[in-house]
Design a protein around this motif. Structure first.
Motif, short mmCIF file in Angstrom:
data_model
loop_
_atom_site.label_atom_id
_atom_site.label_comp_id
_atom_site.label_asym_id
_atom_site.label_seq_id
_atom_site.Cartn_x
_atom_site.Cartn_y
_atom_site.Cartn_z
N THR A 71 0.82 -1.20 0.00
CA THR A 71 0.00 0.00 0.00
C THR A 71 0.86 1.25 0.00
O THR A 71 0.54 2.25 -0.66
CB THR A 71 -0.93 0.00 1.23
OG1 THR A 71 -1.69 -1.21 1.25
CG2 THR A 71 -1.88 1.18 1.19
N ILE A 92 -7.53 -0.92 9.16
CA ILE A 92 -8.39 -0.60 8.02
C ILE A 92 -7.57 0.20 7.02
O ILE A 92 -6.97 1.22 7.38
CB ILE A 92 -9.66 0.19 8.47
CG1 ILE A 92 -10.53 0.53 7.27
CG2 ILE A 92 -9.30 1.40 9.28
CD1 ILE A 92 -11.29 -0.63 6.72
N GLN A 95 -6.15 2.77 4.37
CA GLN A 95 -6.50 4.16 4.04
C GLN A 95 -7.33 4.19 2.77
O GLN A 95 -7.06 3.48 1.80
CB GLN A 95 -5.24 5.01 3.85
CG GLN A 95 -4.56 5.39 5.14
CD GLN A 95 -5.30 6.48 5.91
OE1 GLN A 95 -6.39 6.88 5.51
NE2 GLN A 95 -4.72 6.95 7.00
N SER A 116 -10.49 3.29 2.67
CA SER A 116 -11.65 2.41 2.84
C SER A 116 -12.46 2.86 4.04
O SER A 116 -11.92 3.32 5.04
CB SER A 116 -11.21 0.96 3.02
OG SER A 116 -12.33 0.15 3.34
N THR A 117 -13.77 2.69 3.96
CA THR A 117 -14.66 3.00 5.08
C THR A 117 -15.55 1.81 5.40
O THR A 117 -16.52 1.95 6.15
CB THR A 117 -15.54 4.22 4.75
OG1 THR A 117 -16.30 3.95 3.56
CG2 THR A 117 -14.70 5.47 4.55
N SER A 118 -15.23 0.66 4.86
CA SER A 118 -16.06 -0.53 5.05
C SER A 118 -15.41 -1.51 6.01
O SER A 118 -14.22 -1.81 5.89
CB SER A 118 -16.32 -1.22 3.70
OG SER A 118 -16.96 -2.46 3.88
N LYS A 165 -15.82 -4.54 5.93
CA LYS A 165 -15.47 -5.74 5.17
C LYS A 165 -14.01 -5.71 4.73
O LYS A 165 -13.42 -6.75 4.44
CB LYS A 165 -16.38 -5.88 3.96
CG LYS A 165 -17.83 -6.16 4.31
CD LYS A 165 -18.69 -6.34 3.07
CE LYS A 165 -20.14 -6.65 3.47
NZ LYS A 165 -20.99 -6.85 2.27
N ASP A 166 -13.42 -4.51 4.66
CA ASP A 166 -12.01 -4.38 4.29
C ASP A 166 -11.09 -4.42 5.51
O ASP A 166 -9.87 -4.43 5.36
CB ASP A 166 -11.77 -3.07 3.54
CG ASP A 166 -12.52 -3.03 2.21
OD1 ASP A 166 -12.71 -4.10 1.61
OD2 ASP A 166 -12.92 -1.92 1.79
#
Length: 459
Positions: free
Chosen positions: A41, A306, A308, A310-312, A314-315
């Protein structure tokens, strides 16, 4: 030299090189995967692992494989149906491990040590660099090979790198070689990752994201693995192996958020939950036969990352989950229980006015005490009534709703004194309401606040 995590030198690091000794024996693939994911990332940092390091890990795993085959053979000889894991050489295991590591991500670079074999053997024979004696045996060639290979890799790419090694020989080797451009060296893989990726306390947006993710307990805990557990006195004889623990994700209630940090790759944090956990294979003190038992209101400390952007939930990646079984009445004085409740309030984001030093204005629990703090943009009013004898009662009012907590004498224990062993009372905390509970009752106020909802944070 060993640098601390605050050193500005880490801003220029473009590779993290790993020594075999950062793991006790076999490598932790989840830890490597987490490191590689962050490096991928980040985009500018590589993870270097020498082929000799993989060989060493492979040899340790081969020993484990042989032990597994022997155990399986014993089970089959006892009439049990157990599959033979097959005959694998150390090279087979090392080859499979290399394939798994290479597939972790694009930032992984397997470093070839063959150009340095001659120098590595010389170091071992002449006891130079990392060469040393273990009894009558000379060792150090493998260490020399990968240390030289990492340094050559850095020179060829003209980059600085961080070496992660738990062995002082790495530092000693570079000092003996007199290399003026030796790498920074750290012992901990976790601290090295934090240093390179610049994890810092999160800003308000990061805390909000962490809370949003943490509130989705069902998604995070639905298939979580518990890495470590304190099972309490009733499960002291639970076997170390063959014990499985399953979290009832539907029962989980968020009670705290801690260590929220962020960097260019991710927001990481620790969420605390109370949840029921089914333990299979437990053996009670009074009944050594393994059985299944549900531990109610176990405290879970869940480390979460989590990415950077992403706001879910699920991630989100659960890095680790530890469990502490509840104990009733761990306090030797009512004031200790009260101070513990005050301390847990610091795990509520947006709570202002919670200072160190214990509950304010409650030096004499026989007196009434009222404390008002702000949580979000609302007032939390805490009314304390002390009996002067065994307990106190706390009424908590927030956003038009109330929660009552009661400190009570659970029983008596034993303590040493100048006059020998004496009996002393111990206390617990009950959370009064629907439902009522006393396991980990010190988190009752936190659970109440999250249930009511904190404006601007949890709603």
């Amino acid at each position: 030299m060993h640098n601390d995590a605050e050193s500005p030198d880490y801003a220029s690091v473009r590779a993290i090189a790993l020594d075999a000794n950062i793991f006790k024996s076999a490598p932790g693939l989840s830890a490597l995967s987490s490191l590689v994911e962050r490096a991928d990332t980040h985009g500018r940092v590589e993870v270097w692992i020498a082929d000799t390091v993989i060989w060493e890990w492979g040899q340790h795993l081969h020993e484990t494989h042989n032990a597994l085959r022997a155990a399986a053979k014993k089970l089959r000889s006892a009439g049990l149906s157990v599959k033979d894991p097959g005959d694998l050489s150390a090279q087979d295991v090392a080859r499979q491990l290399r394939e798994r590591i290479s597939a972790l991500g694009r930032s992984v670079r397997i470093v070839d040590t063959s150009p340095f074999a001659h120098e590595a053997l010389r170091d071992q024979i002449l006891l130079e660099g990392p060469g040393k004696r273990k009894g009558d045996v000379k060792t150090g060639a493998a260490d020399s090979a990968h240390l030289r290979a990492y340094h050559a890799q850095a020179r060829s790419q003209e980059v600085s790198y961080l070496l992660v090694s738990a062995d002082a020989d790495a530092l000693m080797a570079h000092e003996r070689w007199g290399d003026e451009t030796r790498p920074s060296i750290m012992k901990s893989l976790i601290k090295a990752a934090e240093a390179v990726f610049h994890s810092v306390p999160s800003d308000a947006a990061g805390v909000q994201l962490a809370l949003t993710i943490a509130c989705d307990a069902f998604e995070l805990l639905n298939d979580v693995s518990i890495g470590g557990a304190e099972l309490g006195y009733t499960l002291d004889h639970a076997p170390e192996d063959g014990l499985s623990m399953e979290v009832d994700a539907k029962s989980a209630r968020l009670v705290g958020l801690a260590q929220t940090k962020q960097d260019s790759t991710a927001v990481t944090f620790t969420a605390l939950y109370l949840a029921d956990v089914k333990v299979v294979g437990a053996a009670f003190n009074w009944s050594p036969v393994p059985q299944e038992v549900t531990v109610s209101n176990a405290l879970l400390r869940v480390q979460i990352s989590i990415p950077q952007g992403s706001t879910s939930s699920k991630d989100a990646v659960v890095i680790n989950c530890d469990m502490t079984a509840p104990t009733v009445g761990p306090w030797s004085a009512p004031r200790e229980a009260l101070d513990e409740i005050w301390a847990t309030l610091s795990l509520i984001p947006g709570a202002t006015g919670v200072t160190d030093g214990g509950w304010p204005g409650a030096h004499d629990l026989s007196l009434l005490s009222k404390v008002t703090i702000r949580v979000g943009d609302e007032e939390l009013v805490l009314d304390l009534m002390g009996s002067g004898f065994h307990a106190w009662e706390l009424t908590c009012a927030y956003r038009g709703q109330e929660q009552r907590l009661l400190c009570y004498e659970v029983g008596e224990g034993y303590a040493d004194s100048e006059n020998g062993t004496v009996t002393v009372p111990f206390y617990g905390v009950a959370v009064l309401g629907t439902p009522e509970w006393s396991e980990h009752g010190e988190y009752g106020l936190n659970q109440f606040l999250f249930r009511v909802g904190i404006p601007g944070l949890t709603q």
